[in-house]
Design a protein around this motif. Structure first.
Motif, PDB file in Angstrom:
ATOM      1  N   LYS A  31       0.821  -1.207   0.000  1.00 12.67           N
ATOM      2  CA  LYS A  31       0.000   0.000   0.000  1.00 12.67           C
ATOM      3  C   LYS A  31       0.858   1.262   0.000  1.00 12.67           C
ATOM      4  O   LYS A  31       1.861   1.354   0.680  1.00 12.67           O
ATOM      5  CB  LYS A  31      -0.925   0.005   1.222  1.00 12.67           C
ATOM      6  CG  LYS A  31      -2.012   1.065   1.159  1.00 12.67           C
ATOM      7  CD  LYS A  31      -2.991   0.922   2.319  1.00 12.67           C
ATOM      8  CE  LYS A  31      -4.079   1.986   2.224  1.00 12.67           C
ATOM      9  NZ  LYS A  31      -5.038   1.899   3.350  1.00 12.67           N
ATOM     10  N   ARG A  99      -9.750  -4.396  -4.518  1.00  9.69           N
ATOM     11  CA  ARG A  99      -9.096  -3.524  -3.530  1.00  9.69           C
ATOM     12  C   ARG A  99      -8.841  -4.239  -2.203  1.00  9.69           C
ATOM     13  O   ARG A  99      -7.716  -4.181  -1.678  1.00  9.69           O
ATOM     14  CB  ARG A  99      -9.935  -2.269  -3.317  1.00  9.69           C
ATOM     15  CG  ARG A  99      -9.302  -1.262  -2.359  1.00  9.69           C
ATOM     16  CD  ARG A  99     -10.169  -0.031  -2.237  1.00  9.69           C
ATOM     17  NE  ARG A  99     -10.274   0.657  -3.520  1.00  9.69           N
ATOM     18  CZ  ARG A  99     -11.171   1.605  -3.781  1.00  9.69           C
ATOM     19  NH1 ARG A  99     -12.049   1.959  -2.853  1.00  9.69           N
ATOM     20  NH2 ARG A  99     -11.189   2.190  -4.960  1.00  9.69           N
ATOM     21  N   GLN A 103      -5.351  -4.973  -0.111  1.00  9.70           N
ATOM     22  CA  GLN A 103      -5.199  -4.382   1.216  1.00  9.70           C
ATOM     23  C   GLN A 103      -4.919  -5.425   2.287  1.00  9.70           C
ATOM     24  O   GLN A 103      -4.063  -5.235   3.147  1.00  9.70           O
ATOM     25  CB  GLN A 103      -6.453  -3.588   1.568  1.00  9.70           C
ATOM     26  CG  GLN A 103      -6.614  -2.302   0.768  1.00  9.70           C
ATOM     27  CD  GLN A 103      -7.905  -1.581   1.088  1.00  9.70           C
ATOM     28  OE1 GLN A 103      -8.828  -2.169   1.665  1.00  9.70           O
ATOM     29  NE2 GLN A 103      -7.993  -0.317   0.716  1.00  9.70           N
TER      30      GLN A 103
END
Length: 358
Positions: A31, A99, A103
């Motif tokens: 990230k 996503r 993550q």
């Protein structure tokens, strides 16, 4: 000799991950702006500068991570989900679906992404209040990414087989809400709304009511796409919702709808490939009306002229504003299609309604 030009720590916008490109090879760091991604970047750069010309190993393991699979699939999806030169909304759903994979499991090997991991992501969507069908769609996109990886020998086949064991959410057996079904709009509500619409929008509404076109079809209506022979004309849109499935789509235009279309066809007879209904026409009509009532000359053209056709949002906004002015409950152009379907089904039956609506 140590390298002088150090590759930069960069953002990959599609996934929100940090990347660095070393000798033409992209390394995914995790990230963006997290300490872990910074640490990974520092280690890679240190190895890169020591090696001189050698590219550092991307990972001690031979398989890619789940985060890398997500990035590669999104890069594929960005070029695959394109229609008429524009990225379709499906790509946005791919980004939303993948996503949480990046993550929560971005640094895990793809072989370690289990059905329990997929279920954990799905539970997060349920807790966030997303609709059941949306959650099922996003879950399917994750499976699709792993299927894409299997074909390219990036993912073990047994990993995909295990993910397919997780069933989709069933109606009535999950707290995830259901979509609100599109309801037909009453005729008297439409009649009260039309007087508050511009001439262009008003005729678009009338055409939809009579033919059952989708909003996309009426916005894309062109003279060159209408076969004006026989008692019933045939309109074949140059693009439509199901064309990627290889399906054909024709719309029947009867005498009442023909009467509405004729002035617009006559107006655009010199430019048959132009859209019949456009914001530019609406602006011209308003100027002509003002010139006729006030006797004033037309103003010069604005710096940002109106577009060649109405967008989906612009059509919806115009109808919504007219509803507010008319003092009626707001409705959407897509409801007109359902209104015609209900009328036809009530008179001639379900099969005839399905034929009329395509």
């Amino acid at each position: 000799m140590p390298k002088k030009n150090i590759p930069s720590y960069r953002l990959h916008k599609a996934t929100g991950q940090a990347i660095v490109v070393l000798k033409g090879k992209t390394f995914y760091l995790g990230k963006w702006k997290t300490p872990a991604s910074r640490e990974r970047y520092t280690l890679l750069i240190a190895e890169y500068t020591r090696s001189g010309t050698r590219t550092p190993p991307q990972s001690p393991c031979t398989e890619i991570t789940a985060g890398e699979l997500a990035v590669r699939f999104l890069e594929h999806a960005e070029t695959y989900y394109v229609k008429n030169g524009k990225i379709t909304p499906t790509f946005r759903h791919c980004k939303l679906a993948l996503r949480p994979v990046s993550q929560h499991y971005g640094r895990e090997p793809v072989s370690q992404f289990s059905p329990l991991a997929l279920e954990h992501i799905r539970d997060g969507w349920v807790a966030a209040g997303h609709a059941r069908l949306t959650i099922n769609r996003w879950t399917g996109i994750i499976r699709q990414a792993f299927r894409w990886g299997v074909v390219r020998e990036l993912v073990p086949a047994n990993t995909l087989f295990a993910l397919q064991a997780l069933e989709n959410l069933k109606a009535g057996r999950t707290p995830a809400p259901e979509y609100t079904k599109v309801q037909p709009v009453p005729d008297d509500t439409v009649e009260k709304t039309i007087p508050y619409c511009s001439p262009v929008i008003a005729d678009m509404i009338r055409i939809q009511r009579l033919t059952g076109m989708r909003p996309q079809d009426v916005r894309n209506l062109r003279g060159c796409d209408v076969l004006q022979t026989g008692e019933v004309w045939r309109y074949t849109p140059y693009t439509h919702k199901t064309e990627h499935h290889g399906k054909e789509h024709d719309v029947a235009i009867g005498p009442k709808a023909q009467k509405i279309l004729l002035p617009w066809l006559e107006r655009k007879k010199e430019t048959p490939e132009a859209f019949l209904f456009s914001p530019a026409d609406n602006k011209v009509l308003r100027r002509e009306q003002k010139a006729a009532t006030r006797g004033k000359t037309e103003k010069k053209e604005p710096k940002n002229p109106p577009g060649p056709k109405y967008t989906r949002r612009a059509y919806w906004i115009n109808v919504t504003r007219a509803c507010k002015k008319a003092g009626v409950d707001p409705w959407t152009p897509n409801q007109l299609r359902h209104s015609l379907g209900d009328r036809v089904r009530g008179t001639y039956g379900l099969d005839y309604a399905q034929a009329v609506l395509g």
